[in-house]
Design a protein around this motif. Sequence first.
Motif, PDB file in Angstrom:
ATOM      1  N   SER A 169       0.600  -1.263   0.035  1.00 17.36           N
ATOM      2  CA  SER A 169       0.142  -0.075   0.059  1.00 17.36           C
ATOM      3  C   SER A 169       0.999   1.305  -0.056  1.00 17.36           C
ATOM      4  CB  SER A 169      -0.814  -0.009   1.256  1.00 17.36           C
ATOM      5  OG  SER A 169      -2.112  -0.869   0.852  1.00 17.36           O
ATOM      6  N   GLN A 170       2.049   0.906  -0.197  1.00 22.11           N
ATOM      7  CA  GLN A 170       2.870   2.283  -0.447  1.00 22.11           C
ATOM      8  C   GLN A 170       3.146   2.607  -2.124  1.00 22.11           C
ATOM      9  OE1 GLN A 170       5.880   3.895   2.058  1.00 22.11           O
ATOM     10  NE2 GLN A 170       6.399   1.909   2.450  1.00 22.11           N
ATOM     11  N   ALA A 171       3.171   1.671  -2.681  1.00 19.67           N
ATOM     12  CA  ALA A 171       3.330   1.396  -4.416  1.00 19.67           C
ATOM     13  C   ALA A 171       2.988   0.273  -4.786  1.00 19.67           C
ATOM     14  CB  ALA A 171       4.986   1.708  -4.485  1.00 19.67           C
ATOM     15  N   ILE A 172       2.542   0.485  -6.287  1.00 19.32           N
ATOM     16  CA  ILE A 172       1.955  -0.714  -6.978  1.00 19.32           C
ATOM     17  C   ILE A 172       2.320  -0.470  -8.238  1.00 19.32           C
ATOM     18  CG2 ILE A 172      -0.297   0.543  -7.323  1.00 19.32           C
ATOM     19  CD1 ILE A 172      -1.671  -2.349  -6.478  1.00 19.32           C
ATOM     20  N   ALA A 173       2.570  -1.452  -9.252  1.00 22.12           N
ATOM     21  CA  ALA A 173       2.654  -1.534 -10.478  1.00 22.12           C
ATOM     22  C   ALA A 173       1.375  -1.527 -11.343  1.00 22.12           C
ATOM     23  CB  ALA A 173       3.586  -2.577 -10.952  1.00 22.12           C
TER      24      ALA A 173
END
Length: 492
Positions: free
Chosen positions: A272-276
């Motif tokens: 839940s900080q970064a996602i592709a």
Amino acid sequence: MASALPLQNILSCPAHVLPDIVQTPIDVSQKPYKAPTRILIIGAGVFGLSTALSLSQRPEFAQTTITILDRSPETGVFPSRDASSIDSSRIIRPDYADPSYAKLASEAQARWRETEIGRDGRYTESGFILAADAGPLMREDGSPTGIAYAKKSWVNAMALAQAEGRPLSSVRLMAGAKRLARVTGVGEFADWGYLNDASGWADAEASMGWFYEQVIETGRVTFVNGTVESLETNEAERKVTGARLKDGSTISADLVITAAGAWTPTLIDLSSQAIATGQVLGYIDLTEEEQKKLEDIPVILNLTTGFFVIPPRNRVLKVARHAFGYLNPKTPSQAPLGIPGSEKSTVKPISQPFTHIDDPSLSIPEEGERSLREGLRRLIPWPELQERPFSRTRLCWYTDTATGDWIIDYHPYWQGLFVATGGSGHAFKFLPIIGDKVVDCIMGHCPIEFQQKWKWKAVDDIEKAIVTQDGSRGGEPGLILEDEFKRVSKDK
């Protein structure tokens, strides 16, 4: 976070009363810094390549060995040809709703405009129209819409023009679809917008190639082809000690910088900080006459729909969608590196890039192609283009964060691990300076206005779907790539 004015005041702000976005507090702290003996950078994209160049130029790192490891399957090719930075074009603009990024982008654009990187056709100042459809300023969830982002950006663009000594007429308001169409000579693609004469676009692949050559010429950086299987750790000391490759070999380092773009969440737990997210691009071949008609148009971006076009070069027109994108959740062979004892360390599906390197026959889903066709009709409604086949399509993978802010920070648990990722589809334009900012952060001197934006963030709801809700995205959130491919198969 720097703030210009409350939204209701920004939208009615007179041209002569502009937010001061050029006065930045200076961090005068002088923290001692001891450079590591060995640095390993994972990823040769925008973050990785620019960081390597900056490290090689800093006297503090004169005795440090620097290695870049990239997953490119072709020996001597860096970065991999499916990296998001390897493309025909990218928008270069300081047109941001956030004053901090507007100022930073202006700093980067000065490099594009005034230094070698922008020469030989790598940078073109074509002008840029930032536009949106009419509608409310806020979504139901309280996040800004495209029209709110565009109007904030307009105010910041005027402030920058004033600070840079350019006339305010270089940032021209264009209210109304007919006026936008008349100025651009194309379709009625939005209801409100403005033209910034001082923005443009860059040949992305050529710029990355030039940057790579600059790094090579330093003689300081070793490039290695290989795919990381996992990060090596010393659990007793809570320290990352290097990387293990899929071929079984290892590379040791005192500091590991993960700059692997959309592949970073498979190496480090960024729940839940970064996602592709996969974004669709399409390319159409033009005639010589069509090239001449379009080559002098400005870059055009509608934030409500996400559709944009960049002036064609070499008789190829690119149309794309800056949207919430596709998710591709797959269970990795092993969990990314997390905090021991945390549930986040369990193996669970992670959205992962799927590119033409994985499948040479890959094309975009039918939903994406239909969407690009719709965007093309609005942007360039020429009958002869509407049914012309795309000469090629592509999925470009962003590393999205919820706010669009990057992650440039040390890992909160593991020593010897630094994270530089979360480009959120807007990092390329900062290529000339982003490495300097990363190295500043490594040395403990993050710019004050970005200390909260770029820091590692603790998130309470790890199941929350990440979408970049800063007003810069169009389309529908939450589309699953595999479902879209299956839907096509079922329809057929």
